[in-house]
Design a protein around this motif. Structure first.
Motif, mmCIF file in Angstrom:
data_model
loop_
_atom_site.group_PDB
_atom_site.id
_atom_site.type_symbol
_atom_site.label_atom_id
_atom_site.label_comp_id
_atom_site.label_asym_id
_atom_site.label_seq_id
_atom_site.Cartn_x
_atom_site.Cartn_y
_atom_site.Cartn_z
ATOM 1 N N TYR A 159 -3.328 4.647 -2.345
ATOM 2 C CA TYR A 159 -4.263 3.659 -1.797
ATOM 3 C C TYR A 159 -5.045 4.279 -0.640
ATOM 4 O O TYR A 159 -6.261 4.121 -0.535
ATOM 5 C CB TYR A 159 -3.474 2.440 -1.330
ATOM 6 C CG TYR A 159 -4.313 1.287 -0.832
ATOM 7 C CD1 TYR A 159 -4.635 0.219 -1.664
ATOM 8 C CD2 TYR A 159 -4.771 1.260 0.481
ATOM 9 C CE1 TYR A 159 -5.403 -0.839 -1.209
ATOM 10 C CE2 TYR A 159 -5.538 0.199 0.949
ATOM 11 C CZ TYR A 159 -5.848 -0.846 0.101
ATOM 12 O OH TYR A 159 -6.610 -1.880 0.569
ATOM 13 N N ASP A 160 -4.348 5.014 0.232
ATOM 14 C CA ASP A 160 -5.021 5.676 1.352
ATOM 15 C C ASP A 160 -6.016 6.725 0.856
ATOM 16 O O ASP A 160 -7.108 6.882 1.406
ATOM 17 C CB ASP A 160 -4.002 6.350 2.268
ATOM 18 C CG ASP A 160 -3.132 5.342 3.009
ATOM 19 O OD1 ASP A 160 -3.569 4.184 3.153
ATOM 20 O OD2 ASP A 160 -2.030 5.711 3.436
ATOM 21 N N ASN A 187 -9.206 5.077 -0.247
ATOM 22 C CA ASN A 187 -10.049 4.727 0.893
ATOM 23 C C ASN A 187 -10.740 5.951 1.478
ATOM 24 O O ASN A 187 -11.886 5.878 1.936
ATOM 25 C CB ASN A 187 -9.213 4.039 1.980
ATOM 26 C CG ASN A 187 -8.912 2.592 1.638
ATOM 27 O OD1 ASN A 187 -9.644 1.970 0.866
ATOM 28 N ND2 ASN A 187 -7.842 2.054 2.179
ATOM 29 N N SER A 188 -10.041 7.105 1.467
ATOM 30 C CA SER A 188 -10.644 8.340 1.949
ATOM 31 C C SER A 188 -11.833 8.737 1.083
ATOM 32 O O SER A 188 -12.880 9.171 1.582
ATOM 33 C CB SER A 188 -9.600 9.462 1.961
ATOM 34 O OG SER A 188 -10.189 10.697 2.315
ATOM 35 N N ARG A 219 -13.743 6.736 -0.594
ATOM 36 C CA ARG A 219 -14.832 5.793 -0.314
ATOM 37 C C ARG A 219 -15.562 6.184 0.963
ATOM 38 O O ARG A 219 -16.794 6.103 1.035
ATOM 39 C CB ARG A 219 -14.277 4.373 -0.191
ATOM 40 C CG ARG A 219 -13.764 3.803 -1.501
ATOM 41 C CD ARG A 219 -13.278 2.382 -1.333
ATOM 42 N NE ARG A 219 -14.349 1.484 -0.917
ATOM 43 C CZ ARG A 219 -14.165 0.206 -0.608
ATOM 44 N NH1 ARG A 219 -12.950 -0.317 -0.657
ATOM 45 N NH2 ARG A 219 -15.170 -0.558 -0.243
ATOM 46 N N ARG A 220 -14.804 6.614 1.979
ATOM 47 C CA ARG A 220 -15.446 7.026 3.241
ATOM 48 C C ARG A 220 -16.311 8.266 3.049
ATOM 49 O O ARG A 220 -17.275 8.476 3.791
ATOM 50 C CB ARG A 220 -14.380 7.284 4.306
ATOM 51 C CG ARG A 220 -13.709 6.016 4.831
ATOM 52 C CD ARG A 220 -12.903 6.300 6.083
ATOM 53 N NE ARG A 220 -11.780 7.184 5.831
ATOM 54 C CZ ARG A 220 -10.573 6.765 5.492
ATOM 55 N NH1 ARG A 220 -10.327 5.466 5.339
ATOM 56 N NH2 ARG A 220 -9.599 7.630 5.284
ATOM 57 N N LYS A 265 0.820 -1.201 0.000
ATOM 58 C CA LYS A 265 0.000 0.000 0.000
ATOM 59 C C LYS A 265 0.852 1.247 0.000
ATOM 60 O O LYS A 265 1.972 1.259 0.467
ATOM 61 C CB LYS A 265 -0.927 -0.015 1.224
ATOM 62 C CG LYS A 265 -1.844 -1.235 1.247
ATOM 63 C CD LYS A 265 -2.693 -1.288 2.491
ATOM 64 C CE LYS A 265 -3.572 -2.531 2.479
ATOM 65 N NZ LYS A 265 -4.379 -2.654 3.708
#
Length: 206
Positions: A29-30, A33-34, A36-37, A25
Motif C-alpha cells: 500500500y505504501d 502511494n509512492s 502516485r507521488r 495497510k
C-alpha cells in the motif's frame, strides 16, 4: 514479477500481502502511494498493483483474515499446538492494554501459522487491533518482510522500521491492543516497540 515492473518499483525485498482496504495497510500500500507521488500510473486492487504499462504485481500467498481464522478445523488447531510462540506480560496505559506474541519464522507458512495461532487464542481473539509485523531471510538471502496495521494507523510501518533498524530477522510479532478511555498518542508506539524488543531478546531473534 516482470523485470520492468520490478525496476519501476525499485523493489529489493519481497512483499507478502495483507488485505487492502481502508485502515488495513501494508508495505505494498505504501509503495502504491509512492508511485502516485512520482506521477507513475498505477492502480491498487484488492490483492495487486496494476501499472499503466499493463504489468501486474500480485502476491502469491495472502495473510489470513480474521474470518479465515474462524474456519480453522479442530485438526488444524491441534497442528498449531506444536507451533511454538512466546508472549509478553500485558502493559496498561491510560486504560489501553497492550500485549504481544512472537515466534521464530523462516517461511511464509510459519508466519501464517503464527498469525492463525494468535487469532484463535481466546485471550487475543477480540482486541480492537491486532498488528502483525514480520521479517525473515530466505535461503537465497532475500529479505521477506511486511506488516498489517489492523486499523492502528502507522503502527505496522513503525514496528517494521524498528525491526530493520535493530536488525531483527526471522521473527514475526503480533501486538494486540484493547482501547481504553484515554488518548495516549505516539506513546503507544514506544510501548509496542518495547514489547517487540522484549520478545526478540527472549526468543533470540537472529
Amino acid at each position: 514479477m516482470p523485470k520492468v515492473f520490478r525496476e519501476t518499483l525499485g523493489i529489493d525485498v519481497d512483499f507478502i500481502p495483507t488485505t487492502f482496504y481502508s485502515g488495513h495497510k501494508n508495505k505494498t500500500y505504501d509503495k502504491f502511494n509512492s508511485l502516485r507521488r512520482q506521477n507513475i500510473s498505477a492502480r491498487l486492487h484488492r490483492d495487486h498493483i496494476l501499472l499503466g504499462n499493463g504489468s501486474t504485481y500480485k502476491e502469491e500467498v495472502p495473510i489470513i483474515t480474521n474470518a479465515d481464522a474462524l474456519q480453522i478445523t479442530p485438526e488444524q488447531t491441534q497442528d498449531l499446538d506444536s507451533f511454538e510462540v512466546k508472549s509478553t506480560d500485558s502493559v496498561v496505559k491510560d486504560g489501553s492494554e497492550f500485549h504481544s506474541i512472537g515466534a521464530i519464522v523462516h517461511t511464509v507458512e510459519d508466519v501464517q501459522n503464527m498469525y492463525r495461532k494468535v487469532c484463535i487464542d481466546p485471550y487475543s481473539s477480540a482486541p480492537n487491533s491486532r498488528i502483525l509485523v514480520f521479517r525473515f531471510r530466505r535461503e537465497d538471502g532475500k529479505i521477506v518482510e511486511n506488516y498489517h496495521d489492523d486499523d492502528e494507523h502507522g503502527a505496522g510501518r513503525r514496528l517494521l522500521r524498528y525491526m530493520q533498524e535493530n536488525e531483527i530477522h526471522n521473527s514475526a510479532f503480533v501486538v494486540t491492543r484493547w482501547m481504553g478511555g484515554g488518548h495516549i498518542g505516539p506513546e503507544r508506539f514506544t510501548i509496542m516497540e518495547s514489547l517487540i524488543n522484549d520478545l526478540a531478546n527472549d526468543q533470540g531473534s537472529d
